[in-house]
Every structure is written in C-alpha cells, then in structure tokens.
Write a protein that holds these residues in place. Structure first.
Motif, PDB file in Angstrom:
ATOM      1  N   THR A 118       0.812  -1.213   0.000  1.00 31.36           N
ATOM      2  CA  THR A 118       0.000   0.000   0.000  1.00 31.36           C
ATOM      3  C   THR A 118       0.846   1.264   0.000  1.00 31.36           C
ATOM      4  O   THR A 118       0.327   2.358   0.146  1.00 31.36           O
ATOM      5  CB  THR A 118      -0.932   0.019   1.229  1.00 31.36           C
ATOM      6  N   THR A 119       2.168   1.144  -0.164  1.00 35.06           N
ATOM      7  CA  THR A 119       3.032   2.315  -0.219  1.00 35.06           C
ATOM      8  C   THR A 119       2.938   2.943  -1.605  1.00 35.06           C
ATOM      9  O   THR A 119       3.170   2.281  -2.615  1.00 35.06           O
ATOM     10  CB  THR A 119       4.497   1.925   0.067  1.00 35.06           C
ATOM     11  N   PHE A 120       2.613   4.221  -1.643  1.00 33.07           N
ATOM     12  CA  PHE A 120       2.476   4.915  -2.920  1.00 33.07           C
ATOM     13  C   PHE A 120       2.601   6.410  -2.683  1.00 33.07           C
ATOM     14  O   PHE A 120       2.405   6.889  -1.565  1.00 33.07           O
ATOM     15  CB  PHE A 120       1.129   4.600  -3.566  1.00 33.07           C
ATOM     16  N   PRO A 121       2.952   7.158  -3.721  1.00 32.40           N
ATOM     17  CA  PRO A 121       3.074   8.615  -3.570  1.00 32.40           C
ATOM     18  C   PRO A 121       1.735   9.227  -3.154  1.00 32.40           C
ATOM     19  O   PRO A 121       0.695   8.899  -3.728  1.00 32.40           O
ATOM     20  CB  PRO A 121       3.487   9.088  -4.969  1.00 32.40           C
ATOM     21  N   PRO A 122       1.726  10.140  -2.165  1.00 38.07           N
ATOM     22  CA  PRO A 122       0.465  10.753  -1.707  1.00 38.07           C
ATOM     23  C   PRO A 122      -0.291  11.476  -2.819  1.00 38.07           C
ATOM     24  O   PRO A 122      -1.517  11.570  -2.782  1.00 38.07           O
ATOM     25  CB  PRO A 122       0.925  11.747  -0.637  1.00 38.07           C
ATOM     26  N   LEU A 123       0.430  11.968  -3.839  1.00 35.82           N
ATOM     27  CA  LEU A 123      -0.242  12.722  -4.894  1.00 35.82           C
ATOM     28  C   LEU A 123      -1.237  11.866  -5.673  1.00 35.82           C
ATOM     29  O   LEU A 123      -2.117  12.382  -6.356  1.00 35.82           O
ATOM     30  CB  LEU A 123       0.774  13.350  -5.847  1.00 35.82           C
ATOM     31  N   LEU A 124      -1.101  10.519  -5.569  1.00 33.53           N
ATOM     32  CA  LEU A 124      -2.053   9.660  -6.271  1.00 33.53           C
ATOM     33  C   LEU A 124      -3.458   9.737  -5.680  1.00 33.53           C
ATOM     34  O   LEU A 124      -4.408   9.237  -6.269  1.00 33.53           O
ATOM     35  CB  LEU A 124      -1.567   8.209  -6.258  1.00 33.53           C
ATOM     36  N   ARG A 125      -3.563  10.371  -4.493  1.00 32.05           N
ATOM     37  CA  ARG A 125      -4.887  10.570  -3.906  1.00 32.05           C
ATOM     38  C   ARG A 125      -5.587  11.806  -4.476  1.00 32.05           C
ATOM     39  O   ARG A 125      -6.781  11.999  -4.260  1.00 32.05           O
ATOM     40  CB  ARG A 125      -4.771  10.728  -2.384  1.00 32.05           C
ATOM     41  N   SER A 126      -4.847  12.640  -5.166  1.00 30.34           N
ATOM     42  CA  SER A 126      -5.416  13.867  -5.710  1.00 30.34           C
ATOM     43  C   SER A 126      -6.403  13.563  -6.825  1.00 30.34           C
ATOM     44  O   SER A 126      -6.043  12.916  -7.820  1.00 30.34           O
ATOM     45  CB  SER A 126      -4.297  14.775  -6.246  1.00 30.34           C
ATOM     46  N   PRO A 127      -7.661  14.008  -6.705  1.00 30.89           N
ATOM     47  CA  PRO A 127      -8.638  13.753  -7.786  1.00 30.89           C
ATOM     48  C   PRO A 127      -8.203  14.351  -9.119  1.00 30.89           C
ATOM     49  O   PRO A 127      -8.404  13.731 -10.171  1.00 30.89           O
ATOM     50  CB  PRO A 127      -9.920  14.419  -7.262  1.00 30.89           C
ATOM     51  N   LEU A 128      -7.615  15.544  -9.078  1.00 31.68           N
ATOM     52  CA  LEU A 128      -7.182  16.184 -10.314  1.00 31.68           C
ATOM     53  C   LEU A 128      -6.063  15.387 -10.969  1.00 31.68           C
ATOM     54  O   LEU A 128      -6.055  15.191 -12.190  1.00 31.68           O
ATOM     55  CB  LEU A 128      -6.717  17.619 -10.033  1.00 31.68           C
ATOM     56  N   LEU A 151      -5.314  19.127 -17.802  1.00 30.47           N
ATOM     57  CA  LEU A 151      -5.442  18.729 -16.400  1.00 30.47           C
ATOM     58  C   LEU A 151      -4.086  18.710 -15.705  1.00 30.47           C
ATOM     59  O   LEU A 151      -3.956  19.130 -14.544  1.00 30.47           O
ATOM     60  CB  LEU A 151      -6.099  17.355 -16.309  1.00 30.47           C
ATOM     61  N   GLY A 152      -3.069  18.228 -16.429  1.00 33.35           N
ATOM     62  CA  GLY A 152      -1.729  18.201 -15.856  1.00 33.35           C
ATOM     63  C   GLY A 152      -1.203  19.595 -15.572  1.00 33.35           C
ATOM     64  O   GLY A 152      -0.534  19.818 -14.553  1.00 33.35           O
ATOM     65  N   ALA A 153      -1.492  20.541 -16.462  1.00 31.89           N
ATOM     66  CA  ALA A 153      -1.039  21.914 -16.253  1.00 31.89           C
ATOM     67  C   ALA A 153      -1.713  22.527 -15.021  1.00 31.89           C
ATOM     68  O   ALA A 153      -1.062  23.211 -14.218  1.00 31.89           O
ATOM     69  CB  ALA A 153      -1.326  22.749 -17.490  1.00 31.89           C
ATOM     70  N   LEU A 154      -3.014  22.261 -14.854  1.00 33.34           N
ATOM     71  CA  LEU A 154      -3.726  22.783 -13.687  1.00 33.34           C
ATOM     72  C   LEU A 154      -3.160  22.207 -12.392  1.00 33.34           C
ATOM     73  O   LEU A 154      -2.971  22.927 -11.405  1.00 33.34           O
ATOM     74  CB  LEU A 154      -5.216  22.442 -13.796  1.00 33.34           C
ATOM     75  N   TRP A 155      -2.885  20.913 -12.417  1.00 32.83           N
ATOM     76  CA  TRP A 155      -2.359  20.263 -11.213  1.00 32.83           C
ATOM     77  C   TRP A 155      -0.914  20.668 -10.937  1.00 32.83           C
ATOM     78  O   TRP A 155      -0.557  21.030  -9.818  1.00 32.83           O
ATOM     79  CB  TRP A 155      -2.462  18.746 -11.379  1.00 32.83           C
TER      80      TRP A 155
END
Length: 286
Positions: free
Chosen positions: A131-141, A212-216
C-alpha cells in the motif's frame, strides 16, 4: 471490538476477491484471445457468436477488479508498472470492444486482445498488495490527469496497430497476394477509419491530459513547462494535431495519415523510455 473485527473481515474479503480476480483475469483474457484467434483463422460461426459476450464478461470483471483495488488501497492503479500494465490491458480491451460494436466486425480482436493478455499476464505475475504509494495519487485532479494519459496512449497504440494492419493489407494487395490476410482482415477503408477514430480519441484525451496536468502541476511543480517530459508530450500532441489537421484540411487519408499516426506512436515510445531512463523529470514519481 466487534466493529473492528467486522471491518477487518470485510478488508480480508475484499483482498481475497482481488487476489482471485488477479489470477482469473489472465486466464479469461487467454480464453478470449483464443476465441478471437479461432474466429480469425477458422471463421467458426459458433465461436464468432461467442467471442463478443465472452469479451464483455472479461471487461466487466476487469472493471470490478480495478474498482476493488481503488477502494482497497485508496489510489488509482498507476503506482507501479504492474498497476499501469493492468490499466492498459483493461483500456485496450474496452476500447476494442467499443470499436467492434461500432464497426460490427470481430476480425481484428486477436491483434489487440493478445496485447491485453500479455499486459495482464505480466501484471498478475508481479503486482503486489503493497500500500506504499506517492500521496499525490490521492489527488482527484491528478487521478483524472493520469487516467486520461493512460487512455490516450492506449488509444494511440490501437491507432498504430490498425495502421500496421492497413499497411500489411496494402502491401499484400499491391503484390497480388490474396491469402489469409486478404480474406480475414477488414477492407483498407475500414482499417483506415479505425485507425483515424482511435487517433482522434487519443488526441482528445491527450488534450485533456495536458490541460489537467497543467492545472495540477501549476500548484505542485512551479515551472513545470520546463520539464522535458512536458516538452515531449507537447511534441506528441503537435504530431497528431498535424496529422489530423492534414486529414481534414487537405484530405490526407490512407497511407499518409497512417504514417503520421505511426510517427506519433514512435515518439510516444521514445518519450516513455526517455522519461524513465534518459532525462530528469518530476514524472518519475512512479
């Protein structure tokens, strides 16, 4: 407490279901690939009717598998190479299913589903429950950005496959070879249309990916436009934009449109390899 015990039991049940589906998926993809292979090489009427319902079942199970992984681990399944591969396998199978429904032909399924089978087999062999993963993967955007990126590259891959089939059939016809390829593949016009529609879908999704990538990234990585991966993604967008523009503005169809699609896909492969091994980029988080 009883509540905690029930919760642990549900988690174990979900985990057991995920593990079971991880094993079953590669088996079902193998059966579906075999069915489409028989339909292509032998044109068996019974297998031909069975193939699409079988694929619908496989895609539905795969959707359930991905949903359970998201619910269990709390992130989109793109945190590791095995997770990316199972997402690609699903996207390719689902996209092919849409193409088959729209074109009413099953004769290219073996070429795409074999790739889905390969991706899922590798994923099933190496995917873990870590379950180890970068926290940014929780970002909906970010989830929308990454998901659209996988879908766009998969669509471009499908476009390239149909482009290769187009060129294969074209050279067979040019050389006067009227064997299995001529008998089984759809017409040149239909293959060109399949390649074009997949490229259009990939282009629209890549446009959404970049936006979407630019916004994030504007919040997380100031100066993201200087990232080499961003440059390469924009270059891919430009190649496909040029190819599609030439198609609609000047009627560039057939081989010329196919060559643009293949050039764009080669650039995608170079971009992925470069992002992994050759350049420093913030896209290396996974």
């Amino acid at each position: 407490s009883k509540t905690r015990t029930d919760r642990d039991g549900r988690i174990q049940g979900v985990q057991a279901t995920i593990s079971l589906l991880n094993v079953l998926l590669q088996m079902f993809y193998a059966v579906a690939s075999l069915a489409y292979g028989i339909a292509f090489f032998r044109d068996d009427p019974f297998i031909r009717k069975l193939a699409r319902p079988l694929l619908v079942g496989v895609v539905s199970l795969h959707a359930l598998y991905l949903t359970l992984r998201i619910a269990r681990f709390g992130h989109i399944p793109l945190a590791s190479l095995p997770e990316v591969l199972t997402s690609i396998a699903f996207a390719m199978a689902a996209l092919y299913l849409c193409i088959e429904y729209l074109t009413r032909t099953h004769r290219t399924g073996i070429f795409l589903l074999t790739l889905s089978l390969a991706c899922q087999t590798i994923s099933s062999a190496f995917i873990t429950s870590d379950t180890t993963f970068p926290p940014l993967l929780r970002s909906p955007l970010f989830a929308l950005h990454a998901g659209s990126a996988v879908l766009s590259y998969t669509a471009f891959g499908v476009s390239a496959i149909y482009g290769i089939l187009f060129l294969m059939l074209y050279h067979h016809l040019k050389d006067g070879r009227f064997g299995l390829v001529y008998e089984r593949l759809p017409s040149l016009d239909l293959l060109a249309m399949m390649s074009l529609r997949a490229a259009i879908m990939g282009f629209l999704l890549l446009t959404a990916t970049i936006a979407l990538g630019a916004l994030w990234a504007a919040r997380e990585f100031p100066g993201f436009w200087l990232d080499p991966k961003f440059f390469m993604t924009c270059a891919i967008w430009c190649v496909y934009a040029a190819g599609l523009g030439m198609n609609y503005a000047f009627g560039w169809a057939g081989r010329r449109a196919i060559y643009f699609s293949l050039a764009g896909f080669v650039l995608i492969i170079v971009s992925v390899i470069a992002g992994r091994f050759w350049v420093t980029t913030f896209h290396g988080f996974a």
